[in-house]
Design an enzyme around this catalytic site. Structure first.
Site, PDB file in Angstrom:
ATOM      1  N   ARG A   5       0.915  -1.365  -0.076  1.00 36.67           N
ATOM      2  CA  ARG A   5      -0.176  -0.121  -0.146  1.00 36.67           C
ATOM      3  C   ARG A   5       1.001   1.276   0.148  1.00 36.67           C
ATOM      4  NH1 ARG A   5      -3.978  -1.143   4.744  1.00 36.67           N
ATOM      5  NH2 ARG A   5      -4.107  -3.473   4.644  1.00 36.67           N
ATOM      6  N   ARG A  63      -7.721 -11.469   6.246  1.00 35.60           N
ATOM      7  CA  ARG A  63      -8.865 -12.273   6.762  1.00 35.60           C
ATOM      8  C   ARG A  63      -9.613 -12.627   5.615  1.00 35.60           C
ATOM      9  NH1 ARG A  63     -11.612  -9.914  12.364  1.00 35.60           N
ATOM     10  NH2 ARG A  63     -10.016  -8.389  12.899  1.00 35.60           N
ATOM     11  N   ARG A 115     -13.396  -9.031  -1.566  1.00 36.84           N
ATOM     12  CA  ARG A 115     -14.043  -7.662  -1.616  1.00 36.84           C
ATOM     13  C   ARG A 115     -13.152  -6.724  -2.619  1.00 36.84           C
ATOM     14  NH1 ARG A 115     -15.411  -8.734   3.710  1.00 36.84           N
ATOM     15  NH2 ARG A 115     -13.677  -7.433   4.663  1.00 36.84           N
ATOM     16  N   HIS A 167      -3.260 -13.504  16.848  1.00 39.68           N
ATOM     17  CA  HIS A 167      -1.861 -13.222  16.536  1.00 39.68           C
ATOM     18  C   HIS A 167      -1.235 -14.775  16.655  1.00 39.68           C
ATOM     19  CE1 HIS A 167      -1.754  -9.458  15.296  1.00 39.68           C
ATOM     20  NE2 HIS A 167      -2.345  -9.043  16.313  1.00 39.68           N
ATOM     21  N   ASP A 213       3.944 -18.345  13.155  1.00 37.25           N
ATOM     22  CA  ASP A 213       4.139 -17.428  12.007  1.00 37.25           C
ATOM     23  C   ASP A 213       5.161 -18.283  10.875  1.00 37.25           C
ATOM     24  OD1 ASP A 213       2.326 -15.489  12.514  1.00 37.25           O
ATOM     25  OD2 ASP A 213       4.032 -14.348  13.548  1.00 37.25           O
TER      26      ASP A 213
END
Lengths: 359, 289
Positions: B37, B86, B92, B127, B157
């Site tokens: 981004r 998520r 979307r 997390h 992770d």
């Protein structure tokens, strides 16, 4: 069945991580032929040996040259070999990489090296990171060494080399050294060190002291884990704990000097309810909460049950294949073959292809 | 350069393990384009973000109309995609599996989440420590004598997440190159961190039995910190660690004797490759290797 259907792997049995790598490949549908040594246990059921689930077990006496010949013939037909013998062990048997790659140039020859998982974890930095500051080092060396730093990197590496061999026809040795893998496991968090005053202690277990990233003991002696790192999730936890009128908690993420005090207060607060009561209050919220479950308890948790993560096969609790594939799902958990259950099948297949004298 | 030369990957930047998966593939030579981004640090060196090392960074604001189509142009040329949002977010954005498969049927679409794509907790925030708490790995991986605190990011992770997705993606690509069919790989840290305990379950049937396998105080000395480990003669000789742009980090693993991985790559600045890639998004992966 499974994404790796059609892939043929020969595994030389040894203790430790190689077996896990073979299980991982078999879980995903590969045909893994496990070469095991003769013992009194031939034919005995061994459902607890889940690292061998889904493989075909062939017992061969590798002291006999006929047996070595049979293994070489199996290798001729295999895409990959995995082994974790002592250094020089495969060469001594006449099954070293030079011999095998000369016969089968596209073979991926996977080696898991590092004799002692604890020494590898200790020497790599991983045991230090996984242990809490100020107390003697204690970390799960099998998870860190054999599996985390060893078998997972070997599996990843074997598939990478297979992809390459598929495009250029050339195999090679994959050297999965536990010490390399253990260090590599740390990479993501090593990148966080500069933002924590350059202190390596801050990426150790219990090393940063944030009251909102911490395990708390409940009234019944069981534990829960909270980790709401983002401000909005932190606010959600504080609200659900009834602390959203306390300025110290509201701004608790900002004032580092207060962390130990706030942690001590939360220690006392969490000790007032049982784990089940906390689950009722916090589970399913955005407070980043979970109960700390033993694997046996985890097997009964509704989320894990819905996903089918754990299953008991022949009386033995075990985790289902992972990850999951939509088009080529892995079959349900395979059974563990008794020692030597497939010796005849495997030798018959070889005979059909041109003969072997091994028995 | 490395064993994965020629493998083309699009990664949608996220927090957590998805970037670590991309870095593992880039370490072995894959061409990984990470879509990030817009942010204030665009163009600023960020050598500590080792989870982006060796990638090409492109800044695209996916909330702007029409940008999904640019990403789909990249997807059309890629073997695999990595995302760690998520469930439902990619859909979307117009970048869900259906949209991507319509453009590239053989794409392997990798999704890395904590709770997985399905299950009652799938939309719940969490997390690393939460996922391994629920899977049993936090309990299994900590000493009963101490507060159950995990090393951040290791069991969930990286081990239970990034490595399982990296392995799953390669398995999916191997398959897709044979039958031309792509698919979704659902890598959930709660699944992966359970699976990696299978070697321990082999000898324990009860909670008491499992309790015996929880960590005990180690008698091995010395236990080296990463800094000390980097200087240990054996590790130094092997080149297990390196310091690049002032940041200590481990080199690529595992090792490949015929197609060794390049020396550790720098971390690109955010958006460093935006103009290069967007100048001709239809051929962004051409001629890179």
């Amino acid at each position: 069945m499974g994404v790796l259907e059609g892939l043929r792997v020969v595994e030389l049995a040894s203790s430790g991580g190689t077996g896990f790598c073979g299980m991982f490949l078999a879980d995903l549908g590969a045909d893994v032929i496990l070469i095991e040594r003769p013992s009194d246990d031939v034919g005995r059921a061994r459902p607890e040996a889940i690292q061998h689930r889904g493989k075909r077990s062939a017992v061969l006496d590798l002291a006999q040259s006929e047996a070595i010949g049979a293994v070489l013939q199996l290798i001729d037909r295999a895409d990959a070999l995995i082994e974790g013998l002592q250094p020089g062990g495969m060469e001594h048997l006449g099954l070293g990489p030079e011999v095998c790659l000369a016969r089968k140039p596209s073979l991926v020859y996977g080696r898991l090296t590092g004799e002692d998982e604890t020494a590898c974890a200790a020497m790599s930095g991983a045991l230090w990171i996984a242990s809490q500051p100020g107390v003697p080092a204690a970390a799960p060396n099998t998870l860190l060494g054999q599996v985390g730093g060893g078998a997972l990197y070997l599996t990843f590496g074997v598939l990478a080399a297979l992809l390459r061999a598929q495009s250029d026809g050339c195999g090679q040795i994959v050297d999965a050294a536990m010490v390399d893998g253990c260090a590599n496991l740390l990479n993501m968090m090593l990148g966080v060190v500069p933002s924590r005053d350059g202190k390596f202690d801050a990426i150790r277990a219990n090393g940063y002291g944030r009251h909102w990233v911490r395990s708390y003991r409940c009234a019944d002696g069981e534990w829960v884990r909270v980790e709401p790192d983002e401000p909005q999730f932190y606010a959600d936890l504080i609200r659900r704990l009834g602390l959203d009128h306390d300025e110290r908690f509201i701004h608790g993420q900002e004032n580092r000097k207060q962390w130990p005090q706030l942690a001590a207060e939360l220690d006392a607060l969490f000790a007032t309810k049982t784990r089940a009561q906390w689950c009722k209050l916090l589970e399913g919220s955005d407070a980043c909460f979970a109960p700390v479950l033993s694997p046996i308890e985890a097997a009964r948790h509704p989320h894990n049950v819905a996903r089918g993560i754990y299953q008991t096969v022949d009386g033995v609790l075990q985790a289902a294949p992972a990850p999951r594939f939509t088009a080529t799902p892995s079959p349900s958990i395979h059974r563990v073959p008794p020692l030597g259950a497939h010796t005849r099948d495997v030798l018959r297949e070889l005979r059909a292809l041109g003969g072997t004298d091994a028995t | 350069m490395g064993v994965l030369d020629g493998l083309k990957v699009v990664e949608i930047a996220a927090l957590g393990p998805a970037p670590a998966c991309g870095a593992m593939l880039a370490d072995l030579g894959a061409d990984v384009i990470v879509i990030e981004r817009p942010a204030e640090n665009a163009g600023v060196p960020r050598p500590h973000e080792t989870w982006h090392r060796g990638k090409r960074s492109v800044v695209i604001d996916l909330k702007q109309p029409g940008t999904a189509d640019t990403v789909l142009m990249l997807v059309e040329q890629a073997d695999a995609l990595i995302e760690g949002m998520r469930p439902g977010v990619m859909e979307r954005l117009g970048l869900g599996p259906e949209a991507c498969f319509a453009r590239k049927p053989s794409l392997v679409y990798g999704r890395l989440t904590g709770w997985g794509q399905e299950g009652p907790l799938k939309h719940v925030a969490g997390h690393d420590g939460n996922y391994i708490a629920l899977s049993g790995a936090l309990w299994m991986g900590t000493s009963p004598a101490l507060r159950p605190e995990p090393p951040p990011g290791i069991y969930g992770d990286v081990a239970g997440g990034a490595l399982y997705l990296a392995t799953g993606l390669l398995a999916g690509v191997l398959r897709a190159r044979k039958d031309g069919r792509g698919q979704v790989v659902d890598a959930a840290m709660v699944d992966g961190s359970a699976h990696l305990m299978n070697l321990l379950f082999a000898s324990a049937f009860t909670r008491d039995g499992l309790d015996q396998l929880r960590p005990k105080e180690t008698t091995v000395v010395p236990v080296l910190s990463p800094l000390q480990a980097a200087r240990h003669p054996n590790n130094a000789a092997r080149g297990v660690y390196t310091v690049l742009d002032g940041v200590l980090q481990a080199t690529a693993a595992p090792r490949f004797l015929r197609t060794p991985s390049s020396p550790t790559a720098h971390v690109p600045a955010r958006g460093e490759h935006t103009s290069q890639v967007l100048a001709a998004p239809n051929s962004a992966f051409e001629g890179m290797h």
